[in-house]
Design an enzyme around this catalytic site. Structure first.
Site, mmCIF file in Angstrom:
data_model
loop_
_atom_site.group_PDB
_atom_site.id
_atom_site.type_symbol
_atom_site.label_atom_id
_atom_site.label_comp_id
_atom_site.label_asym_id
_atom_site.label_seq_id
_atom_site.Cartn_x
_atom_site.Cartn_y
_atom_site.Cartn_z
ATOM 1 N N GLU A 103 0.827 -1.212 0.000
ATOM 2 C CA GLU A 103 0.000 0.000 0.000
ATOM 3 C C GLU A 103 0.856 1.256 0.000
ATOM 4 O O GLU A 103 0.563 2.230 -0.708
ATOM 5 C CB GLU A 103 -0.945 0.012 1.206
ATOM 6 C CG GLU A 103 -1.877 1.220 1.191
ATOM 7 C CD GLU A 103 -2.741 1.340 2.438
ATOM 8 O OE1 GLU A 103 -3.049 2.485 2.823
ATOM 9 O OE2 GLU A 103 -3.095 0.300 3.028
ATOM 10 N N ASN B 32 -2.711 -5.134 8.912
ATOM 11 C CA ASN B 32 -3.785 -4.938 9.890
ATOM 12 C C ASN B 32 -3.808 -6.075 10.915
ATOM 13 O O ASN B 32 -4.117 -5.850 12.079
ATOM 14 C CB ASN B 32 -5.134 -4.761 9.193
ATOM 15 C CG ASN B 32 -5.695 -6.032 8.624
ATOM 16 O OD1 ASN B 32 -6.327 -6.805 9.329
ATOM 17 N ND2 ASN B 32 -5.481 -6.250 7.334
#
Length: 315
Positions: free
Chosen positions: A131, A231
């Site tokens: 990302e 995450n």
């Protein structure tokens, strides 16, 4: 012999977020519409179980566009890609579908807007994460400075003293750690521009809140997810910081560290945003084989977010 008793606390929300669910559906719908094979650049999401299931259906995962024939569909992962990737695909006349999470795309557009407004941009995130690579790749090299820690925030020096600053963040960071970094930047640069809406996504925030609630009530905590899932790793850290002494990341039931959990009577279970509910059920079933299990779900939030499919796959 009677089985020992164990209480399992299931975090809610847990598991798939809307962006992950959309990305997986994009691959599945592309396979239905175009047939096998459909190529995917990088893992569509960071979970081997998901990737292997899609491989069985006909998806082929590769590292770079050069590994893909030009006459088959290619899908970009949910993490987002640098602008150079679709540009290269277009030069090679490839048909591609972008499965980037809309919340990551929002950060990309913010970066473009800040550059257009003449601001110097800081990205808070983890080096090497797909990302982060994709977000930094929205602009020319050197246009975005990556800040990973509080120490780097304290050392950051603007390239031009008279230029205004703005910061963006990776969507899957620890909420609390990011606040600390932001606090340092704001103390040093009071006029720094903040995102109009929080960059850390709703799912990341909600799952971390749920883990904090679990950690207050359990003496062991399992996070179901992949070691390359940002995450999921943040959920492990949040659980530890929230006061749970025994926290482990497991990819599936075969990874459960039984000896480590031997003294634990109440075990919390959650799953990262890339982990399917099937793996949660698998872990619960493994506990049920060994113990007399009581289940309780701890609900801290309810999610109703759904993202639209790309138009090319809507019909």
């Amino acid at each position: 012999m009677d089985k020992e008793k164990r209480t399992l606390l299931l975090a809610a929300p847990r598991g798939f977020c809307a962006g992950v669910d959309r990305a997986i559906q994009i691959v599945e719908r592309a396979l239905e519409k175009y047939g096998s094979p459909v190529y995917v650049r990088h893992e569509i999401v960071h979970n081997r179980y998901v990737v292997e299931n899609l491989e069985k259906k006909g998806a082929v995962f590769v590292d770079e566009l050069a590994d893909i024939p030009t006459d088959v569909p290619v899908i970009f992962s949910a993490h987002g890609v640098a602008k150079s990737v679709p540009e290269e695909a277009e030069k090679r006349n490839m048909f591609y579908i972008d499965a980037t999470c809309p919340l990551v795309s929002k950060v990309h557009r913010e970066a473009e807007r800040h550059q257009k407004d003449g601001l110097e941009i800081i990205l808070i995130g983890h080096r090497g994460h797909p990302e982060v690579i994709g977000t930094m790749g929205q602009l020319d090299e050197g246009q975005i400075t990556l800040v990973e820690t509080v120490a780097e925030a304290k050392e950051f020096a603007p390239k031009q003293a008279d230029k205004e600053l703005a910061y963006l963040t990776q969507t899957t960071l620890s909420v609390d750690e990011t606040k600390e970094i932001v606090a340092v930047l704001q103390a040093r640069f009071p006029t720094i521009q903040t995102p109009k809406k929080e960059d850390i996504c709703y799912a990341t925030t909600n799952r971390q809140t749920a883990v904090k609630a679990l950690a207050q009530r359990c003496d062991g905590l399992l996070v179901i997810g992949a070691p390359n899932s940002s995450n999921s790793m943040r959920l492990v850290e949040v659980g530890q910081k929230a006061g749970c002494d025994t926290v482990a990341l497991v990819q599936r039931a075969t990874d459960i560290p039984w000896e480590m959990l031997n003294a634990c009577r109440t075990i919390g279970i959650t799953a990262g945003a890339s982990a399917p509910e099937t793996l949660v059920e698998e872990v619960v079933a493994a506990f049920s084989k060994r113990f007399d299990v009581s289940l309780e779900e701890i609900v801290t939030n309810e999610e109703q977010v759904v993202f639209k499919m790309p138009r090319v796959l809507e019909a």
